[in-house]
Design an enzyme around this catalytic site. Sequence first.
Site, PDB file in Angstrom:
ATOM      1  N   GLY A  48     -10.981 -69.562 -70.086  1.00 32.39           N
ATOM      2  CA  GLY A  48     -10.810 -68.282 -70.499  1.00 32.39           C
ATOM      3  C   GLY A  48      -9.455 -67.408 -70.160  1.00 32.39           C
ATOM      4  O   GLY A  48      -9.144 -66.338 -70.674  1.00 32.39           O
ATOM      5  N   GLU A  57     -12.222 -74.873 -66.607  1.00 36.68           N
ATOM      6  CA  GLU A  57     -12.096 -75.518 -67.797  1.00 36.68           C
ATOM      7  C   GLU A  57     -11.111 -75.076 -68.792  1.00 36.68           C
ATOM      8  O   GLU A  57     -11.210 -74.178 -70.040  1.00 36.68           O
ATOM      9  CB  GLU A  57     -13.441 -75.581 -68.760  1.00 36.68           C
ATOM     10  CG  GLU A  57     -14.553 -75.981 -67.931  1.00 36.68           C
ATOM     11  CD  GLU A  57     -15.809 -75.592 -68.738  1.00 36.68           C
ATOM     12  OE1 GLU A  57     -16.100 -74.775 -69.437  1.00 36.68           O
ATOM     13  OE2 GLU A  57     -16.945 -76.309 -68.330  1.00 36.68           O
ATOM     14  N   PRO A  58      -9.621 -74.989 -68.524  1.00 38.69           N
ATOM     15  CA  PRO A  58      -8.541 -74.108 -68.973  1.00 38.69           C
ATOM     16  C   PRO A  58      -8.429 -74.800 -70.305  1.00 38.69           C
ATOM     17  O   PRO A  58      -8.434 -76.098 -70.367  1.00 38.69           O
ATOM     18  CB  PRO A  58      -7.477 -74.167 -68.210  1.00 38.69           C
ATOM     19  CG  PRO A  58      -7.527 -75.264 -67.146  1.00 38.69           C
ATOM     20  CD  PRO A  58      -9.195 -75.586 -67.159  1.00 38.69           C
ATOM     21  N   GLY A  59      -8.169 -74.121 -71.249  1.00 34.47           N
ATOM     22  CA  GLY A  59      -7.620 -74.627 -72.483  1.00 34.47           C
ATOM     23  C   GLY A  59      -6.251 -74.000 -72.989  1.00 34.47           C
ATOM     24  O   GLY A  59      -5.137 -74.635 -72.672  1.00 34.47           O
ATOM     25  N   TYR A 103      -8.769 -63.556 -86.089  1.00 36.09           N
ATOM     26  CA  TYR A 103      -8.765 -62.597 -85.083  1.00 36.09           C
ATOM     27  C   TYR A 103      -7.767 -61.420 -85.254  1.00 36.09           C
ATOM     28  O   TYR A 103      -7.598 -60.755 -84.296  1.00 36.09           O
ATOM     29  CB  TYR A 103      -8.688 -63.080 -83.695  1.00 36.09           C
ATOM     30  CG  TYR A 103      -9.420 -64.385 -83.639  1.00 36.09           C
ATOM     31  CD1 TYR A 103     -10.992 -64.506 -83.543  1.00 36.09           C
ATOM     32  CD2 TYR A 103      -8.911 -65.787 -83.512  1.00 36.09           C
ATOM     33  CE1 TYR A 103     -11.455 -65.800 -83.331  1.00 36.09           C
ATOM     34  CE2 TYR A 103      -9.078 -66.944 -83.063  1.00 36.09           C
ATOM     35  CZ  TYR A 103     -10.671 -66.978 -83.074  1.00 36.09           C
ATOM     36  OH  TYR A 103     -11.468 -68.150 -83.174  1.00 36.09           O
ATOM     37  N   CYS A 152      -5.163 -68.359-101.438  1.00 34.52           N
ATOM     38  CA  CYS A 152      -5.656 -67.216-102.221  1.00 34.52           C
ATOM     39  C   CYS A 152      -6.769 -66.661-101.703  1.00 34.52           C
ATOM     40  O   CYS A 152      -8.025 -66.618-102.008  1.00 34.52           O
ATOM     41  CB  CYS A 152      -6.276 -67.842-103.551  1.00 34.52           C
ATOM     42  SG  CYS A 152      -7.237 -69.512-103.094  1.00 34.52           S
TER      43      CYS A 152
END
Length: 415
Positions: free
Chosen positions: A241, A275-277, A319, A345
């Site tokens: 997060g 759990e870092p991404g 986002y 498109c």
Amino acid sequence: MSAPSSSHPAAGSTLDSLLLSAIADAVGTPAYVYHGDQIRRAYRTIDDAFGEVPHAVHYALKANSSLAVARLLRAEGSAADANSMGEVEIALRAGYRPDHIVFTGVGKRREELERAVALELLAINVESSGELDRLHEIARAHGSIARVALRVNPNIDAQSHPHISTGLRDSKFGVPIDLAPAIFDEMTRRPHLRPIGVHVHIGSQITTLEPLVRAAESVLELATRLRRAGIGIEHIDFGGGLGISYDGAPSPTPAEYVVALAGLVRGTGFTAVIEPGRALVGAAGLLLTRVVDVKHFAGSRRFVVIDAGMTELMRPALYGAYHQVDAVLPRAGELVVGDLVGPICESTDIFARNRPLPPLEAGDLLVIRDVGAYGAAMGHTYLRRPLPPEVMVDGGEWRVTRRRQTLDDMLRLEE
Ligand code: LLP
């Protein structure tokens, strides 16, 4: 085009204009480029910041599960967080041991749970009582004991984009934290389940420490209470997060975050799992793209059309995410306000609206920055656009780690 195995010298291994131009010439555009040393540094910073506190860094593969990235982090000593059986299998192929993998997911299918049980993963992060029932039955049939962590929902607002916030009571993830003790109690009566952890993940791209620390405090309190009740909780999984700064605004550093966590866990006897991404790979990737057209009619907006679109990078369309864009070989001249758009498109296929952009002409090479996380991983083939190649710059050279998809690759699945 270079074969995935061949490598080319990368002067100084910095991602400078010459190198990027050479890569674009060799592999074409759009193309993803990752900087291996930068990923390694990000990993070391996080791992080191825990100091003596027992911990495990489980790389969240969903951010970027390219084999080359997964292998690089494995080689650094990382463990893995998988969110689908596909990611579990990728982790295994990248060299992660089953007992270095945690498996999360709000809707794990029976076959996925069966495989997870058979593999004896470090922990299956369970999201509901129903899933516990199914898991128990599967573990019994298999004659084993499944290690389980319960994902709790602490009802904390991550203050991030609503599409990537997961910790509020009305979100689909986990079980409300106040119901957790009863569910753990139930688990102790299931001989084929071994509750070993508490898991929380309140969202992604979080740019203040406060909600993360509050979530951590609440699961720590729960874990302490469970231990007092005689449940053998070994680790607390604080999820991922932590955000990165896409626009240069101040944002907490990974070290600050980890030091805060370590401060909470130190001396408790629990192992801290994270759990870092994005914090590991986000800043280490860029998307190379060329200007295809510049459209400017009297009295209308100026559109710079590039050859990358929402097929390669979904974040702006999904986002409204900001990504910095730069010309690889800037032309002299004033910035001009315009829209940077993809060729697809869909009116959401826009990377930047009303952005001051450097002078640009068709053929110019651009970089879209900070796309190492949730870039290639969320790519798709709308309009029969092939998946782009991926290039790893590492240790003074670069190599193609994924070639560009061809139409034949795509059609292999069809009659
Ligand atoms: N653990 C769990 C259970 C997760 O669901 C996630 C991300 C992570 C760890 C890693 O979170 P990170 O450290 O990367 O924030 N596509 C969105 C992000 C979705 C994140 C989903 N879960 C984006 O492009 O911003």
